[in-house]
Design a protein around this motif. Sequence first.
Motif, PDB file in Angstrom:
ATOM      1  N   THR A  56      -9.220  30.133  24.592  1.00 12.37           N
ATOM      2  CA  THR A  56      -7.894  29.722  25.041  1.00 12.37           C
ATOM      3  C   THR A  56      -7.991  28.618  26.077  1.00 12.37           C
ATOM      4  O   THR A  56      -7.215  27.649  26.047  1.00 12.37           O
ATOM      5  CB  THR A  56      -7.149  30.935  25.624  1.00 12.37           C
ATOM      6  OG1 THR A  56      -7.053  31.954  24.613  1.00 12.37           O
ATOM      7  CG2 THR A  56      -5.758  30.553  26.094  1.00 12.37           C
ATOM      8  N   GLN A  57      -8.949  28.730  26.996  1.00  8.98           N
ATOM      9  CA  GLN A  57      -9.134  27.702  28.015  1.00  8.98           C
ATOM     10  C   GLN A  57      -9.488  26.362  27.378  1.00  8.98           C
ATOM     11  O   GLN A  57      -8.965  25.304  27.778  1.00  8.98           O
ATOM     12  CB  GLN A  57     -10.221  28.132  28.994  1.00  8.98           C
ATOM     13  CG  GLN A  57     -10.372  27.202  30.188  1.00  8.98           C
ATOM     14  CD  GLN A  57     -11.439  27.705  31.155  1.00  8.98           C
ATOM     15  OE1 GLN A  57     -11.875  28.859  31.088  1.00  8.98           O
ATOM     16  NE2 GLN A  57     -11.877  26.837  32.048  1.00  8.98           N
ATOM     17  N   LEU A  60      -6.363  24.917  25.681  1.00  4.15           N
ATOM     18  CA  LEU A  60      -5.468  24.323  26.671  1.00  4.15           C
ATOM     19  C   LEU A  60      -5.970  22.952  27.104  1.00  4.15           C
ATOM     20  O   LEU A  60      -5.179  22.019  27.298  1.00  4.15           O
ATOM     21  CB  LEU A  60      -5.341  25.244  27.886  1.00  4.15           C
ATOM     22  CG  LEU A  60      -4.504  26.516  27.700  1.00  4.15           C
ATOM     23  CD1 LEU A  60      -4.668  27.436  28.907  1.00  4.15           C
ATOM     24  CD2 LEU A  60      -3.035  26.165  27.489  1.00  4.15           C
ATOM     25  N   GLN A  63      -5.240  20.484  24.323  1.00  7.00           N
ATOM     26  CA  GLN A  63      -3.818  20.180  24.272  1.00  7.00           C
ATOM     27  C   GLN A  63      -3.412  19.220  25.376  1.00  7.00           C
ATOM     28  O   GLN A  63      -2.637  18.282  25.160  1.00  7.00           O
ATOM     29  CB  GLN A  63      -3.001  21.471  24.372  1.00  7.00           C
ATOM     30  CG  GLN A  63      -3.032  22.323  23.116  1.00  7.00           C
ATOM     31  CD  GLN A  63      -2.263  23.619  23.286  1.00  7.00           C
ATOM     32  OE1 GLN A  63      -2.116  24.134  24.383  1.00  7.00           O
ATOM     33  NE2 GLN A  63      -1.769  24.142  22.180  1.00  7.00           N
ATOM     34  N   TYR A 254       0.339  26.919  29.385  1.00  5.20           N
ATOM     35  CA  TYR A 254       1.181  26.588  28.234  1.00  5.20           C
ATOM     36  C   TYR A 254       2.664  26.774  28.538  1.00  5.20           C
ATOM     37  O   TYR A 254       3.435  25.815  28.515  1.00  5.20           O
ATOM     38  CB  TYR A 254       0.784  27.370  26.986  1.00  5.20           C
ATOM     39  CG  TYR A 254       1.617  26.986  25.774  1.00  5.20           C
ATOM     40  CD1 TYR A 254       1.385  25.782  25.121  1.00  5.20           C
ATOM     41  CD2 TYR A 254       2.628  27.798  25.300  1.00  5.20           C
ATOM     42  CE1 TYR A 254       2.156  25.393  24.031  1.00  5.20           C
ATOM     43  CE2 TYR A 254       3.400  27.418  24.205  1.00  5.20           C
ATOM     44  CZ  TYR A 254       3.161  26.221  23.581  1.00  5.20           C
ATOM     45  OH  TYR A 254       3.925  25.846  22.512  1.00  5.20           O
TER      46      TYR A 254
END
Length: 359
Positions: A56-57, A60, A63, A254
């Motif tokens: 997830t890190q 992110l 993104q 997010y």
Amino acid sequence: MTTTSLPARAARIAHLARTHVEAGVLMGAMALPAPVQRRLAGKPVVVEGQELDVETQLMLRLQAATQKPVETLPIPAGRVALAHGAGIAGGRQPIGETRDLQVAGMAARLYVPRALVGTATRPTGDPTLVFFHGGGWIYGDLDSHDATCRVLAERAGVRVVAVDYRLAPEATFPAAHDDCVAAYRWVVEHASDLGADVDRLAVGGDSAGGCLAATTAIAAAREGLPLAFQLLVYPATDMTRSHDSHRTFAQGFYLSAEFMDLAAESYLPHEADRRDPRASPLFADLPEGLAPAYVCTAGFDPLRDEGEAYAAKLREAGVEVELHRFGALIHSFFNVVGVGRTSRAAVQDIAEALRRGLS
């Protein structure tokens, strides 16, 4: 081919090429060994004793480097961008059958898992989830959550009816709530046409959709409509945003404070409505006969505390509740079913909870 079609065709080709590249980069990054992901993602992020999932890190970080936050775009462009991102993160998921239909005058989509294809003529019908997508009441549609609905249907072994309710700012409060309640009434009345078992119906949704599922469940209990289960995925339950997690996770994970500001201003332009139980079920007087619920939250989510507070409120009212926090994840993990391992495994756990709830 006319000359006027050439720019549109070129733009379409460019969009497809960009999507292919973005999907390839994300899939490749999410498939890397964890030690490599750690080096690319940076130092571990630990808040309140929780460590952010390394996949997830890294996502992110990618993104932030390649995409503008949707809340910084005009709403129509933000809708396109959100659906684009959801398509990349969701990937192509298998499903037995899908059918587009109209539910109470709204566009909807029926998902039938492979195990239930051809069972619509059974007298009892099949367990069925009525699903309301998230997106802050301003984003999202049938396509933005298509991959997740497919996973829920296949993994839980249930039919899923996804509903495309009206969005703000074009339709403000209580339009979305009213649409979802109307859709649920329609499903109850037409259960046999959908191949659904009226005694094994659930409502569910994520974020704003979790709020809409919760308020629809409350309406169903008050009206005496059959409802067997609620599936509430990091639900928004308190639009006053008075909980600590709103401040702790306001940036960098997010779902931002700016996104939530835009959602509130668009759907609830009158501040007094933000305490209305149809927008903030945490302020509702819960009726008798409320369906059992599965509530899950994400550890790095501004909505975490209000979701857990609502689970506690349900339990205090005598409702059977299962609460689970996915402590390493962020808001929106529910849409990440096509890449990586951690979020996809969490969604599979949620699908298993749905299977149990409707068994």
